[in-house]
Design a protein around this motif. Structure first.
Motif, short mmCIF file in Angstrom:
data_model
loop_
_atom_site.label_atom_id
_atom_site.label_comp_id
_atom_site.label_asym_id
_atom_site.label_seq_id
_atom_site.Cartn_x
_atom_site.Cartn_y
_atom_site.Cartn_z
N CYS A 84 17.17 15.84 12.81
CA CYS A 84 16.06 14.90 12.65
C CYS A 84 15.83 14.60 11.17
CB CYS A 84 14.79 15.46 13.26
SG CYS A 84 14.88 15.76 15.03
N ALA A 85 15.45 13.37 10.87
CA ALA A 85 15.18 12.97 9.49
C ALA A 85 14.41 11.66 9.50
CB ALA A 85 16.48 12.82 8.70
N CYS A 86 13.75 11.37 8.38
CA CYS A 86 13.01 10.13 8.25
C CYS A 86 13.47 9.39 7.00
CB CYS A 86 11.51 10.39 8.19
SG CYS A 86 10.96 11.27 6.70
N ILE A 87 12.95 8.21 6.81
CA ILE A 87 13.19 7.42 5.61
C ILE A 87 11.83 7.01 5.04
CG2 ILE A 87 15.49 6.59 6.22
CD1 ILE A 87 14.26 4.09 7.34
N LEU A 88 11.81 6.62 3.78
CA LEU A 88 10.57 6.21 3.13
C LEU A 88 10.58 4.70 2.91
CD1 LEU A 88 10.26 9.01 0.41
CD2 LEU A 88 9.12 8.91 2.64
N ALA A 89 9.49 4.05 3.31
CA ALA A 89 9.33 2.61 3.12
C ALA A 89 8.34 2.36 1.99
CB ALA A 89 8.84 1.94 4.40
N LYS A 90 8.62 1.33 1.18
CA LYS A 90 7.72 0.99 0.07
C LYS A 90 7.41 -0.50 0.07
CE LYS A 90 8.93 0.31 -4.27
NZ LYS A 90 9.32 0.45 -5.70
N ALA A 91 6.15 -0.82 -0.21
CA ALA A 91 5.74 -2.21 -0.37
C ALA A 91 4.67 -2.28 -1.44
CB ALA A 91 5.21 -2.78 0.95
N ASP A 92 4.72 -3.32 -2.27
CA ASP A 92 3.68 -3.57 -3.25
C ASP A 92 2.59 -4.40 -2.59
OD1 ASP A 92 4.96 -2.22 -5.38
OD2 ASP A 92 6.27 -3.95 -5.70
N LEU A 93 1.44 -3.78 -2.36
CA LEU A 93 0.37 -4.41 -1.58
C LEU A 93 -0.85 -4.67 -2.46
CD1 LEU A 93 0.64 -2.31 1.69
CD2 LEU A 93 1.79 -4.44 1.10
N PRO A 94 -1.66 -5.67 -2.08
CA PRO A 94 -2.84 -6.00 -2.89
C PRO A 94 -3.74 -4.79 -3.13
CG PRO A 94 -2.47 -7.67 -1.23
CD PRO A 94 -1.50 -6.57 -0.94
N LYS A 95 -4.23 -4.69 -4.33
CA LYS A 95 -5.10 -3.58 -4.72
C LYS A 95 -6.54 -3.97 -4.45
CE LYS A 95 -5.73 -0.36 -8.56
NZ LYS A 95 -5.31 -0.03 -9.96
N GLY A 96 -7.12 -3.36 -3.44
CA GLY A 96 -8.49 -3.70 -3.06
C GLY A 96 -8.60 -5.15 -2.65
N ASP A 97 -9.57 -5.86 -3.20
CA ASP A 97 -9.76 -7.28 -2.90
C ASP A 97 -9.09 -8.18 -3.91
OD1 ASP A 97 -11.30 -6.65 -0.67
OD2 ASP A 97 -13.14 -6.52 -1.86
N SER A 98 -8.30 -7.59 -4.81
CA SER A 98 -7.68 -8.38 -5.87
C SER A 98 -6.61 -9.31 -5.31
CB SER A 98 -7.05 -7.46 -6.91
OG SER A 98 -6.33 -8.20 -7.88
N ALA A 99 -6.59 -10.52 -5.84
CA ALA A 99 -5.57 -11.50 -5.43
C ALA A 99 -4.35 -11.44 -6.34
CB ALA A 99 -6.17 -12.91 -5.46
N THR A 100 -4.44 -10.68 -7.42
CA THR A 100 -3.34 -10.64 -8.39
C THR A 100 -2.78 -9.24 -8.60
OG1 THR A 100 -4.93 -10.44 -10.20
CG2 THR A 100 -4.17 -12.67 -9.60
N GLU A 101 -3.61 -8.20 -8.46
CA GLU A 101 -3.15 -6.84 -8.71
C GLU A 101 -2.58 -6.20 -7.44
OE1 GLU A 101 -5.46 -4.34 -11.70
OE2 GLU A 101 -7.04 -5.61 -10.83
N THR A 102 -1.51 -5.44 -7.62
CA THR A 102 -0.91 -4.72 -6.50
C THR A 102 -0.62 -3.29 -6.92
OG1 THR A 102 1.36 -5.31 -7.11
CG2 THR A 102 0.19 -6.83 -5.63
N ASP A 103 -0.43 -2.44 -5.94
CA ASP A 103 0.07 -1.10 -6.22
C ASP A 103 1.04 -0.71 -5.11
OD1 ASP A 103 -2.99 0.68 -5.30
OD2 ASP A 103 -1.71 -0.67 -4.16
#
Length: 347
Positions: A123-142
């Motif tokens: 058994c094993a897993c993989i890691l997924a990553k996405a840069d998503l909006p930071k809070g309600d910001s329309a420009t900042e992501t983390d």
């Protein structure tokens, strides 16, 4: 059409499969019936899968399910260290997304090399990553990173399937995956700590303690156990869900129980199902998994090295049954019952 497909026999379906599609040894099974002819155990060679459509879809209930949610178990093991994903994030394309319940989708992603399987160990897993909006910001992501266990096997060439429940505002990544456009990309990687307990499992009696999407690693393990015709192993699963419509993989597990009645027993326990007759026909156990259920269905700790209990679910579940996932000590209900760290594995 899907209605026409429902009327096709397994023999006709098998003849209709082209090199573009794959059914991982999948006979037709409709709710309330199970086709088990001699052809239902034929093993199809690995083929490239880029689409859920046409012969890779079967109609169950009101949802059309992909082959990874309907196929018989397939043992397709590779050793750790051969996964196409490396310790560096690699972007791959979302090929298809299919709803399998009101809140859950199966997402099919391409592999980096679409001529090969994912080659993830069991058994094993993989890691997924996405840069998503930071809070309600329309420009900042983390960056948001989450682990996922594919429900497809290494018999599937060129793609892999993830079972993803959309938790809405409570789950940034799950909501993003439920809404990302088909054809867009997501980054994945695989690192050494993602490798979990490895099949084949020597224990003869295995108990699976499952909550919600924690069923994905169990499906991965069951492929290896039930897909091995020589394995003399019995698995008993206690699967806790809120309501009947939210039981993930219920058709798949039901089918596998019918195909392997001496090797798999699944008991569903619902905590918030409406009363019977009040929009519910459920006549199974209600409430929460408890010590009495574990004693009834799971192998005794007195079996020693012949018993294995595997746990996967939300964090509160670990706290109740075995202690936090990051702590090797077995506490909670399983600890009280006498199970040791050698007998309990926390996914």
């Amino acid at each position: 059409s899907s209605e026409k497909l429902n009327r096709m026999s397994h023999h006709c379906l098998r003849r209709a499969i082209s090199s573009k599609f794959v059914q991982q040894r999948a006979p037709i099974r409709l709710r309330g019936s199970c086709t088990r002819s001699s052809s239902s155990i034929l093993s199809f060679p690995p083929q490239k899968v880029h689409s859920f459509h046409s012969t890779t879809l079967l109609r169950m209930s009101e949802y059309v399910l992909p082959s990874s949610m309907t196929s018989p178990p397939v043992k397709a093991l590779v050793p750790p260290g051969e996964c196409q994903f490396t310790p560096d994030f690699t972007a791959v394309k979302l090929l298809e997304r299919v709803a399998v319940s009101e809140t859950t989708n199966v997402l099919r992603f391409a592999t980096p090399d679409d001529t090969k399987p994912l080659n993830l160990s069991t058994c094993a897993c993989i890691l997924a990553k996405a840069d998503l909006p930071k809070g309600d910001s329309a420009t900042e992501t983390d960056p948001v990173i989450r682990p996922y266990t594919p429900i497809s096997t290494n018999a599937q060439i060129g793609s892999f399937d993830l079972l993803i429940k959309n938790y809405g505002d409570m789950g940034r990544m799950s909501r993003h995956m439920a809404e990302m456009p088909v054809g867009s990309t997501m980054e994945f990687k695989h690192i050494a700590p993602n490798v979990k307990k490895q099949a084949p499992f020597p224990q003869k009696k295995i108990g699976m303690l499952v909550g919600g999407t924690g069923v994905a690693p169990m499906i991965q393990a069951l492929h290896a156990i039930l897909g091995d015709d020589e394995a003399d192993t019995h698995v008993s699963m206690l699967y806790g869900s809120r309501v009947s419509r939210d039981i993930l993989g219920v058709e798949l597990l039901s089918k596998w129980e019918q195909l392997h009645p001496t090797k798999l027993t699944v008991t569903h326990i619902l905590s918030h199902e409406p009363d019977k007759g009040d929009s519910s026909t459920w006549d199974g156990p209600r409430g929460f998994i408890d010590k009495a259920m574990i004693a009834q269905h799971f192998p005794s700790p007195e079996l020693g090295t012949d018993a294995l209990i595997v746990v996967c679910g939300p964090p509160p579940m670990y706290n109740v049954f075995c202690g936090p996932r990051t702590e090797p000590e077995i506490t909670g209900i399983l600890g009280e019952m006498g199970y040791t760290s050698d007998q309990v594995y926390k996914f």
